[in-house]
Design a protein around this motif. Structure first.
Motif, short mmCIF file in Angstrom:
data_model
loop_
_atom_site.label_atom_id
_atom_site.label_comp_id
_atom_site.label_asym_id
_atom_site.label_seq_id
_atom_site.Cartn_x
_atom_site.Cartn_y
_atom_site.Cartn_z
N GLU A 151 58.49 -10.57 51.02
CA GLU A 151 57.28 -9.79 51.32
C GLU A 151 56.35 -10.57 52.24
O GLU A 151 55.72 -10.00 53.15
CB GLU A 151 56.56 -9.43 50.02
CG GLU A 151 57.31 -8.46 49.14
CD GLU A 151 56.56 -8.17 47.85
OE1 GLU A 151 55.57 -8.88 47.56
OE2 GLU A 151 56.94 -7.23 47.14
N TYR A 190 49.21 -9.66 52.16
CA TYR A 190 48.28 -9.25 53.21
C TYR A 190 46.95 -10.00 53.10
O TYR A 190 46.18 -10.06 54.06
CB TYR A 190 47.98 -7.75 53.12
CG TYR A 190 49.17 -6.85 53.34
CD1 TYR A 190 50.31 -7.28 54.01
CD2 TYR A 190 49.15 -5.54 52.88
CE1 TYR A 190 51.40 -6.45 54.21
CE2 TYR A 190 50.23 -4.68 53.08
CZ TYR A 190 51.35 -5.14 53.74
OH TYR A 190 52.43 -4.32 53.94
N GLN A 199 48.35 -17.58 53.52
CA GLN A 199 48.72 -16.17 53.68
C GLN A 199 47.83 -15.46 54.70
O GLN A 199 46.67 -15.79 54.90
CB GLN A 199 48.66 -15.39 52.35
CG GLN A 199 49.70 -15.76 51.35
CD GLN A 199 49.73 -14.81 50.15
OE1 GLN A 199 50.64 -14.89 49.36
NE2 GLN A 199 48.78 -13.94 49.98
N GLY A 251 61.92 -12.81 46.17
CA GLY A 251 61.47 -11.49 46.61
C GLY A 251 60.06 -11.51 47.17
O GLY A 251 59.77 -10.82 48.16
N ARG A 252 59.18 -12.30 46.56
CA ARG A 252 57.82 -12.40 47.07
C ARG A 252 57.81 -13.05 48.45
O ARG A 252 57.03 -12.65 49.34
CB ARG A 252 56.93 -13.16 46.08
CG ARG A 252 55.50 -13.48 46.59
CD ARG A 252 54.79 -12.27 47.18
NE ARG A 252 54.47 -11.26 46.22
CZ ARG A 252 53.27 -11.10 45.66
NH1 ARG A 252 52.29 -11.92 45.98
NH2 ARG A 252 53.08 -10.12 44.81
N GLN A 261 57.57 -10.30 55.67
CA GLN A 261 57.20 -9.00 56.23
C GLN A 261 55.81 -9.05 56.83
O GLN A 261 55.55 -8.53 57.92
CB GLN A 261 57.28 -7.92 55.15
CG GLN A 261 58.68 -7.58 54.68
CD GLN A 261 58.68 -6.64 53.50
OE1 GLN A 261 57.66 -6.43 52.86
NE2 GLN A 261 59.83 -6.05 53.21
N MET A 262 54.90 -9.70 56.09
CA MET A 262 53.54 -9.83 56.58
C MET A 262 53.50 -10.72 57.82
O MET A 262 52.77 -10.44 58.78
CB MET A 262 52.67 -10.42 55.46
CG MET A 262 51.18 -10.17 55.62
SD MET A 262 50.41 -11.24 56.82
CE MET A 262 48.92 -10.34 57.13
N HIS A 310 48.20 -9.94 47.11
CA HIS A 310 49.32 -9.49 47.92
C HIS A 310 49.36 -10.32 49.21
O HIS A 310 48.32 -10.82 49.66
CB HIS A 310 49.15 -8.00 48.26
CG HIS A 310 50.36 -7.40 48.88
ND1 HIS A 310 50.62 -7.49 50.24
CD2 HIS A 310 51.41 -6.71 48.34
CE1 HIS A 310 51.77 -6.87 50.50
NE2 HIS A 310 52.26 -6.40 49.37
N LYS A 316 67.10 -11.77 52.43
CA LYS A 316 67.55 -10.58 51.71
C LYS A 316 69.04 -10.67 51.40
O LYS A 316 69.48 -10.37 50.29
CB LYS A 316 67.26 -9.32 52.55
CG LYS A 316 65.82 -8.90 52.61
CD LYS A 316 65.69 -7.62 53.43
CE LYS A 316 64.26 -7.11 53.48
NZ LYS A 316 64.16 -5.86 54.28
N GLN A 343 63.85 -13.22 57.54
CA GLN A 343 63.66 -12.28 56.44
C GLN A 343 64.98 -11.64 56.03
O GLN A 343 65.29 -11.55 54.84
CB GLN A 343 62.67 -11.20 56.87
CG GLN A 343 62.40 -10.16 55.79
CD GLN A 343 61.75 -8.91 56.35
OE1 GLN A 343 61.95 -8.56 57.50
NE2 GLN A 343 60.97 -8.24 55.53
#
Length: 510
Positions: free
Chosen positions: A111, A451, A468, A107-108, A114-115, A449, A81, A77
């Protein structure tokens, strides 16, 4: 970004490799039509070598403590970035997604990573105490081995994020086949994985066509195959993997609906349609395609849509001042133009023709289609039934929300549908009754999203597994069940056999 000649390579067992047994095909920049490099069409032997490397890496990787595996996901991740602009430009060069949208795609994925860092919470098992005297039951979520994935051209970064972090975070290893039309992102991303120290063989890259994928079907080292692509391709992979006993996660095609009710917030709706229908040149699985409009606002809507569509700027994907770049290839351009002709022949009104748009001199050989709008479209028309995958909108008149819901239900695809309304009754009815996998209210793109699970139903999803979140972790793991008898070492080891057997029978019966 450096635009020198790009030679795409496979990456197997920690090494960048040229293809020696297969062929190469030209890699083009869709914004100009110029050849910018070459990509291998790898042989079956190369595909098998990638799987073998992943299989040999699996025992050590699956035994790696979970916190250490998560450290690699955290580092992945951070690497994304730190290199967001480089990765976005890679997408804009060979996939020709507008640079702003390419940045958004990267960018997605950040995210999504992150999940994926919450895998330790999602991979927890279950325990049932007291099944019988001193006997407990336990479920653990265990990795399966080698997974293979196939990516489409339109989202080279996003599909990487859907597959690889969840697979390797769960303890599996991976073989990934990017699209031969947009392989550059994965070349850059793979080098970042090398740079963070990911062990050799955990992720392998092999480029190629159908033969590369078909080599996985009967390979005993392959546990499962993932795809985002067309429905026919998904069905072909499902059939091949079924013969070989493989798990599959297969997202297919789409034909998404937007329903405009009489109280729709018009300015917001037009803005969202432009982004959804023309963003990425309409080459998105959640792009709006069929627009069902009630009579009360139909004329105003068509007038506003046409005016806004005519203002869309078209040009090089690297130019931040344009709105829409080209489609992926000359073949795609020809296919979309053929659909426009089909729509005319079917009797739809071509209210805005996107063929032969005006572009800068340096882009004359690019693959450009401008915004295209059909009106007087009916659900039975070919342009309303089939996925065009380009910046073509079909406007239909529908009497009420029930008529729109029937259109959606009768369509063989079931990916996504959105409604624009300020009425809570319409909202709840649409959420409950729209026969699709993803629903949106007052949004043009109903992408969940990270999540939440992403995927459609009906012809848009072959099988049951979506990408996801927890759905991905469930796919990349197996439920292993343990039955455990706890024995007190202080007890007499010569306990009555009959009593012991009775406990076993009770456990088995339950």
């Amino acid at each position: 970004m450096n635009t020198e000649y790009i030679k795409i390579k496979n990456h197997i067992n920690g090494k960048w490799l040229d293809e020696t047994n297969g062929q190469y095909e030209p890699l083009k920049n869709p914004s100009t039509g110029a050849v910018i490099g070459e990509v291998p069409l790898s042989s079956v032997q190369t595909s098998q070598a990638a799987v073998l490397a992943a299989a040999e890496a699996f025992p050590a990787w699956s035994a790696t403590p979970l916190p250490k595996r998560m450290n690699y996901i955290f580092d992945m991740q951070q690497a994304m970035k730190d290199n967001l602009e480089m990765l976005a430009q890679a997408i804009a060069i060979d996939q020709a997604k507008h640079i702003a949208e390419a940045r958004g795609e990267v960018g997605r994925v950040i995210e999504i990573l992150q999940m994926a860092c919450s895998i330790p919470a999602m991979i927890q098992g279950e325990t049932v105490q007291g099944i019988a005297n001193n006997i407990n039951g336990r479920i653990i979520k265990a990795p399966l081995g080698v997974f293979c994935g196939v990516a489409p051209f339109n989202f080279p970064a996003l599909v990487f994020g859907w597959f690889i972090p969840f697979a390797i975070g769960s303890g599996n290893t991976f073989v990934y086949k990017p699209s031969t039309e947009s392989p550059l992102f994965m070349q850059k991303m793979m080098q970042l994985l090398v740079d963070i120290g990911l062990p050799d063989g955990v992720v392998n890259i092999v480029h190629g066509d159908r033969e590369t994928v078909e080599a996985w079907y009967e390979d005993d080292n392959v546990a499962g195959v993932c795809l985002v692509g067309s429905t026919p391709t998904a069905k072909a992979i499902a059939e091949g993997c079924g013969r070989g006993g493989k798990k599959t996660m297969l997202l297919g095609g789409a034909k998404n609906f937007l329903v405009a009710m009489e109280d729709a917030p018009m300015d917001l709706m037009i803005e969202n349609i432009l982004m959804s229908g023309y963003g990425s040149a309409g080459q998105r699985c959640l792009a709006v395609s069929n627009i069902a409009v009630v009579p009360e606002i139909y004329d105003e809507f068509v007038e506003r849509l046409l005016a806004a569509s005519k203002d869309i700027t078209i040009g090089d994907a690297m130019n931040p001042d344009v709105f829409m770049g080209p489609v992926i290839s000359a073949k795609a351009k020809e296919r979309i133009e053929n659909y426009i002709e089909i729509g005319q022949n079917e009797g739809a009104t071509l209210a805005l023709d996107g063929r032969n748009p005006s572009v800068a001199e340096g882009n004359k050989n690019g693959y450009f289609i401008g915004p295209t709008v059909f009106t007087d479209v009916t659900p039975c028309m070919q342009i309303a039934r089939e996925e065009i995958f380009g910046p073509v909108l079909n406007v239909m008149k529908v009497g009420c929300i029930n008529g729109a819901l029937r259109m959606i239900k009768n369509h063989e695809m079931g990916n996504g549908a959105v409604i624009f309304t300020q009425n809570s009754y319409y909202t709840e009815k649409f959420i409950n009754e729209a026969d699709v996998g993803m629903v949106g209210v007052n949004v043009g793109i109903c992408a969940p999203h990270p999540y939440l699970p992403f995927g459609g139903i009906k012809g848009s999803l072959v099988g049951n597994n979506k990408v996801q979140g927890k759905s991905a972790v469930d796919f990349f793991t197996q439920n292993k069940v343990a039955t455990v008898r706890v024995v007190d070492p202080k007890e007499n080891n010569a306990a009555p056999v009959a009593s012991s057997n009775a406990a076993v029978r009770s456990c088995v019966a339950s």
